[in-house]
Design a protein around this motif. Structure first.
Motif, PDB file in Angstrom:
ATOM      1  N   VAL B 163       0.861  -1.177   0.000  1.00 55.75           N
ATOM      2  CA  VAL B 163       0.000   0.000   0.000  1.00 55.75           C
ATOM      3  C   VAL B 163       0.904   1.236   0.000  1.00 55.75           C
ATOM      4  O   VAL B 163       1.992   1.209   0.567  1.00 55.75           O
ATOM      5  CB  VAL B 163      -0.880  -0.016   1.270  1.00 55.75           C
ATOM      6  CG1 VAL B 163      -1.751   1.223   1.360  1.00 55.75           C
ATOM      7  CG2 VAL B 163      -1.719  -1.272   1.294  1.00 55.75           C
ATOM      8  N   SER B 164       0.457   2.312  -0.633  1.00 54.14           N
ATOM      9  CA  SER B 164       1.268   3.528  -0.663  1.00 54.14           C
ATOM     10  C   SER B 164       1.630   3.965   0.745  1.00 54.14           C
ATOM     11  O   SER B 164       0.789   3.960   1.650  1.00 54.14           O
ATOM     12  CB  SER B 164       0.514   4.654  -1.371  1.00 54.14           C
ATOM     13  OG  SER B 164       0.396   4.348  -2.735  1.00 54.14           O
ATOM     14  N   ARG B 185       2.511   7.018  -4.443  1.00 55.85           N
ATOM     15  CA  ARG B 185       1.240   7.443  -5.005  1.00 55.85           C
ATOM     16  C   ARG B 185       0.921   6.516  -6.188  1.00 55.85           C
ATOM     17  O   ARG B 185       1.825   6.017  -6.823  1.00 55.85           O
ATOM     18  CB  ARG B 185       1.397   8.871  -5.522  1.00 55.85           C
ATOM     19  CG  ARG B 185       0.116   9.645  -5.580  1.00 55.85           C
ATOM     20  CD  ARG B 185       0.389  11.106  -5.873  1.00 55.85           C
ATOM     21  NE  ARG B 185       0.898  11.820  -4.721  1.00 55.85           N
ATOM     22  CZ  ARG B 185       1.877  12.739  -4.774  1.00 55.85           C
ATOM     23  NH1 ARG B 185       2.464  13.002  -5.915  1.00 55.85           N
ATOM     24  NH2 ARG B 185       2.275  13.359  -3.704  1.00 55.85           N
ATOM     25  N   THR B 186      -0.353   6.299  -6.441  1.00 56.22           N
ATOM     26  CA  THR B 186      -0.728   5.402  -7.536  1.00 56.22           C
ATOM     27  C   THR B 186      -1.592   6.140  -8.551  1.00 56.22           C
ATOM     28  O   THR B 186      -2.431   6.957  -8.172  1.00 56.22           O
ATOM     29  CB  THR B 186      -1.500   4.199  -6.982  1.00 56.22           C
ATOM     30  OG1 THR B 186      -0.738   3.627  -5.928  1.00 56.22           O
ATOM     31  CG2 THR B 186      -1.731   3.158  -8.052  1.00 56.22           C
ATOM     32  N   TYR B 187      -1.353   5.864  -9.798  1.00 60.85           N
ATOM     33  CA  TYR B 187      -2.128   6.495 -10.876  1.00 60.85           C
ATOM     34  C   TYR B 187      -2.651   5.429 -11.824  1.00 60.85           C
ATOM     35  O   TYR B 187      -2.151   4.313 -11.861  1.00 60.85           O
ATOM     36  CB  TYR B 187      -1.255   7.421 -11.725  1.00 60.85           C
ATOM     37  CG  TYR B 187      -0.514   8.480 -10.997  1.00 60.85           C
ATOM     38  CD1 TYR B 187      -1.098   9.716 -10.773  1.00 60.85           C
ATOM     39  CD2 TYR B 187       0.790   8.261 -10.565  1.00 60.85           C
ATOM     40  CE1 TYR B 187      -0.401  10.711 -10.129  1.00 60.85           C
ATOM     41  CE2 TYR B 187       1.491   9.256  -9.918  1.00 60.85           C
ATOM     42  CZ  TYR B 187       0.898  10.487  -9.705  1.00 60.85           C
ATOM     43  OH  TYR B 187       1.598  11.461  -9.081  1.00 60.85           O
ATOM     44  N   GLN B 188      -3.629   5.848 -12.619  1.00 61.04           N
ATOM     45  CA  GLN B 188      -4.042   4.999 -13.729  1.00 61.04           C
ATOM     46  C   GLN B 188      -4.123   5.890 -14.954  1.00 61.04           C
ATOM     47  O   GLN B 188      -4.692   6.980 -14.884  1.00 61.04           O
ATOM     48  CB  GLN B 188      -5.417   4.390 -13.444  1.00 61.04           C
ATOM     49  CG  GLN B 188      -5.745   3.261 -14.369  1.00 61.04           C
ATOM     50  CD  GLN B 188      -6.988   2.511 -13.939  1.00 61.04           C
ATOM     51  OE1 GLN B 188      -7.791   3.026 -13.151  1.00 61.04           O
ATOM     52  NE2 GLN B 188      -7.181   1.321 -14.447  1.00 61.04           N
ATOM     53  N   ASP B 189      -3.515   5.472 -16.054  1.00 56.34           N
ATOM     54  CA  ASP B 189      -3.556   6.347 -17.225  1.00 56.34           C
ATOM     55  C   ASP B 189      -4.779   6.023 -18.075  1.00 56.34           C
ATOM     56  O   ASP B 189      -5.591   5.174 -17.729  1.00 56.34           O
ATOM     57  CB  ASP B 189      -2.244   6.282 -18.016  1.00 56.34           C
ATOM     58  CG  ASP B 189      -2.092   4.988 -18.796  1.00 56.34           C
ATOM     59  OD1 ASP B 189      -3.046   4.187 -18.811  1.00 56.34           O
ATOM     60  OD2 ASP B 189      -1.018   4.770 -19.370  1.00 56.34           O
ATOM     61  N   PHE B 194      -1.532   0.925 -14.827  1.00 53.77           N
ATOM     62  CA  PHE B 194      -1.222   1.484 -13.518  1.00 53.77           C
ATOM     63  C   PHE B 194       0.213   1.973 -13.451  1.00 53.77           C
ATOM     64  O   PHE B 194       1.124   1.309 -13.961  1.00 53.77           O
ATOM     65  CB  PHE B 194      -1.435   0.437 -12.418  1.00 53.77           C
ATOM     66  CG  PHE B 194      -2.884   0.252 -12.067  1.00 53.77           C
ATOM     67  CD1 PHE B 194      -3.499   1.155 -11.210  1.00 53.77           C
ATOM     68  CD2 PHE B 194      -3.622  -0.782 -12.610  1.00 53.77           C
ATOM     69  CE1 PHE B 194      -4.844   1.009 -10.882  1.00 53.77           C
ATOM     70  CE2 PHE B 194      -4.955  -0.937 -12.299  1.00 53.77           C
ATOM     71  CZ  PHE B 194      -5.571  -0.038 -11.424  1.00 53.77           C
ATOM     72  N   CYS B 195       0.396   3.129 -12.838  1.00 54.44           N
ATOM     73  CA  CYS B 195       1.735   3.663 -12.624  1.00 54.44           C
ATOM     74  C   CYS B 195       1.838   4.085 -11.161  1.00 54.44           C
ATOM     75  O   CYS B 195       0.854   4.483 -10.554  1.00 54.44           O
ATOM     76  CB  CYS B 195       1.997   4.879 -13.516  1.00 54.44           C
ATOM     77  SG  CYS B 195       1.930   4.499 -15.286  1.00 54.44           S
ATOM     78  N   ARG B 196       3.033   3.959 -10.610  1.00 51.42           N
ATOM     79  CA  ARG B 196       3.221   4.375  -9.225  1.00 51.42           C
ATOM     80  C   ARG B 196       4.503   5.184  -9.076  1.00 51.42           C
ATOM     81  O   ARG B 196       5.535   4.825  -9.653  1.00 51.42           O
ATOM     82  CB  ARG B 196       3.296   3.156  -8.284  1.00 51.42           C
ATOM     83  CG  ARG B 196       2.069   2.307  -8.291  1.00 51.42           C
ATOM     84  CD  ARG B 196       2.121   1.211  -7.245  1.00 51.42           C
ATOM     85  NE  ARG B 196       1.610   1.697  -5.960  1.00 51.42           N
ATOM     86  CZ  ARG B 196       1.472   0.914  -4.883  1.00 51.42           C
ATOM     87  NH1 ARG B 196       1.830  -0.358  -4.943  1.00 51.42           N
ATOM     88  NH2 ARG B 196       0.995   1.405  -3.764  1.00 51.42           N
ATOM     89  N   LYS B 224       8.060  -1.205 -14.894  1.00 54.17           N
ATOM     90  CA  LYS B 224       9.185  -0.596 -15.609  1.00 54.17           C
ATOM     91  C   LYS B 224       9.309   0.864 -15.196  1.00 54.17           C
ATOM     92  O   LYS B 224       8.344   1.612 -15.269  1.00 54.17           O
ATOM     93  CB  LYS B 224       8.957  -0.669 -17.119  1.00 54.17           C
ATOM     94  CG  LYS B 224       8.999  -2.095 -17.654  1.00 54.17           C
ATOM     95  CD  LYS B 224       9.918  -2.175 -18.868  1.00 54.17           C
ATOM     96  CE  LYS B 224      10.221  -3.619 -19.258  1.00 54.17           C
ATOM     97  NZ  LYS B 224       9.138  -4.270 -19.985  1.00 54.17           N
ATOM     98  N   TYR B 227      10.846   7.256 -15.082  1.00 53.13           N
ATOM     99  CA  TYR B 227      11.653   8.404 -14.709  1.00 53.13           C
ATOM    100  C   TYR B 227      12.312   8.168 -13.374  1.00 53.13           C
ATOM    101  O   TYR B 227      11.746   7.519 -12.505  1.00 53.13           O
ATOM    102  CB  TYR B 227      10.801   9.677 -14.605  1.00 53.13           C
ATOM    103  CG  TYR B 227      10.220  10.096 -15.913  1.00 53.13           C
ATOM    104  CD1 TYR B 227      11.032  10.621 -16.904  1.00 53.13           C
ATOM    105  CD2 TYR B 227       8.864   9.946 -16.161  1.00 53.13           C
ATOM    106  CE1 TYR B 227      10.498  10.984 -18.125  1.00 53.13           C
ATOM    107  CE2 TYR B 227       8.330  10.309 -17.377  1.00 53.13           C
ATOM    108  CZ  TYR B 227       9.142  10.832 -18.356  1.00 53.13           C
ATOM    109  OH  TYR B 227       8.621  11.186 -19.552  1.00 53.13           O
TER     110      TYR B 227
END
Lengths: 182, 238
Positions: B163-164, B185-189, B194-196, B224, B227
């Motif tokens: 969990v974040s 932090r978690t994102y969804q494009d 999903f990206c974190r 992967k 940045y």
């Protein structure tokens, strides 16, 4: 050179290669440059003040060796084109695709800057040196450093915009097409 | 009277202004949308420039450069390297079998290195010490490589299950290296990927390196990194 300094020199080799790549824009030339600089450093180790940054000192040697090399080529061949025409990034296509087009575009934009602006960008923006450290490394006045930096940054911003059309890569990186879900 | 010219804004983004001036710039930025956009643009460009050449940091440094740094080039000619064949690893591995690949390999190499040093040592002391120093470097590089592989796996696990805000820690008592991986932090494009963002603290004998990264998950469950941002501003190699 004592063993500890040697170990430190080995440890910073990846960063020296990165700086040299920025200057030469060519992987093989960058490695030759780093090798020359290391050989010089070892014979001139008495000129380095222990307690000061070894990396800055090495950046300076790399920079002056690079300038000497360009001048030598100019004298010998009467043209600077050898280096200018080898401005192709030293990265193969597969990796470039994977490492995102944006970073590739940034590298290409940096490679397009004049030599003296590129050195400033590599030290301040890539290596993270302060203005003062970078000016001392390049042995130029602060005013010269800041004006080169401003010219380089505005040129980069413009080049990035041109490469990416209206939808600038910088905007994309600042606010990627991502939304927070948590 | 302070004006928000390009030089001032660039120095502001680079953190080169004193506190007082930086505050004045911020006051003015609050009222100037165009300047704010320009600053954002500069920040994004600075972040990208910072990592644009990082591929070089992850490449193996050619041996000839290490030799040059250690003063091992003679009249521009390199002293040839001994090759450590895999045959030696088997021959010199300790009895009782290998408990694990990661342990057996360095031990085998160490034995091989000692053997190479011993044989060459008959020729002369200086050759011996150079060779063994070289082997020590190779071993150090190898152990770093193995640690990096293990740390990549740990990072992948942290991004997959943690969990974040919760760190996953990893330690290798053999090398003294340890690390903590914390999804931030978690994102969804748009495409549902999903990206974190994550924080990575790597601790070795005398220092801790902190980096921030953004990784995205591919269909196979591999995260992967897209940045990486270095926190301490020193541009240290990862």
């Amino acid at each position: 050179m004592d063993a500890r300094t040697q170990q430190e020199l080995v440890a910073i080799l990846p960063r020296l290669r990165r700086f040299a790549l920025g200057l030469t824009r060519n992987g093989a030339q960058a490695d030759d440059l780093v090798q020359n600089a290391c050989e010089k450093a070892i014979t001139r180790i008495d000129q380095w003040e222990p307690g000061t940054r070894l990396d800055s000192w090495m950046f300076r040697i790399i920079q002056t060796t690079h300038i000497d090399h360009i001048r030598g080529q100019k004298r010998r061949d009467g043209y600077l084109e050898v280096i200018e025409s080898q401005g192709e990034p030293a990265f193969d296509g597969e990796r470039a695709a994977e490492a995102s087009m944006t970073l590739d575009a940034v590298r290409r934009a940096i490679y397009n800057l004049p030599d003296e602006q590129r050195a400033v960008v590599m030290l301040v923006s890539v290596e993270g040196l302060s203005y003062k450290e970078a000016a001392e490394t390049l042995e130029i006045p602060m005013g010269t450093l800041t004006s080169r930096l401003v010219r380089a940054r505005t040129a980069l911003a413009r080049m990035m915009n041109e490469m990416n059309g209206s939808d600038s890569a910088a905007d994309e990186a600042a606010s990627p097409t991502l939304k927070e879900v948590q | 009277m302070l004006t928000l010219d390009e030089g001032t804004l660039i120095a502001y983004v680079d953190g080169e202004l004193d506190t007082q001036t930086a505050r004045e710039v911020e006051d003015k930025l609050a009222k100037d949308e165009n300047a704010r956009k320009y600053v954002e643009h500069l920040r994004a460009l600075a972040a990208l420039t910072r990592v644009a050449f990082n591929d070089t940091l992850h490449e193996a440094v050619p041996q000839r450069l290490k030799d040059a740094a250690l003063g091992r080039t003679v009249k521009g000619v390199m002293i040839p390297q001994e090759h450590v064949g895999t045959g030696n690893v088997v021959t010199f591995a300790p009895k009782g079998g290998h408990s694990s690949v990661s342990r057996a390999l360095p031990l085998g190499l160490a034995a091989a290195a000692a053997f190479a040093g011993l044989v060459l040592g008959l020729g002369g002391g200086s050759v011996y010490s150079e060779k063994s120093a070289n082997k020590a470097l190779q071993l150090a590089a190898l152990s770093l490589q193995q640690d990096q592989t293990a740390m990549n796996q740990a990072l992948n696990q942290a991004l997959e299950v943690n969990v974040s805000g919760n760190a996953l820690t990893w330690t290798n008592p053999d090398t003294g290296r340890s690390a903590a991986f914390t999804p931030v932090r978690t994102y969804q494009d748009k495409s549902g990927q999903f990206c974190r963002e994550y924080r990575k603290d790597i601790k070795s004998a005398d220092q801790t390196d902190t980096t921030f990264g953004l990784a995205c998950r591919d269909e196979s469950g591999t995260w992967k990194t897209r940045y990486l941002i270095l926190e301490d501003g020193s541009g240290r190699a990862l």
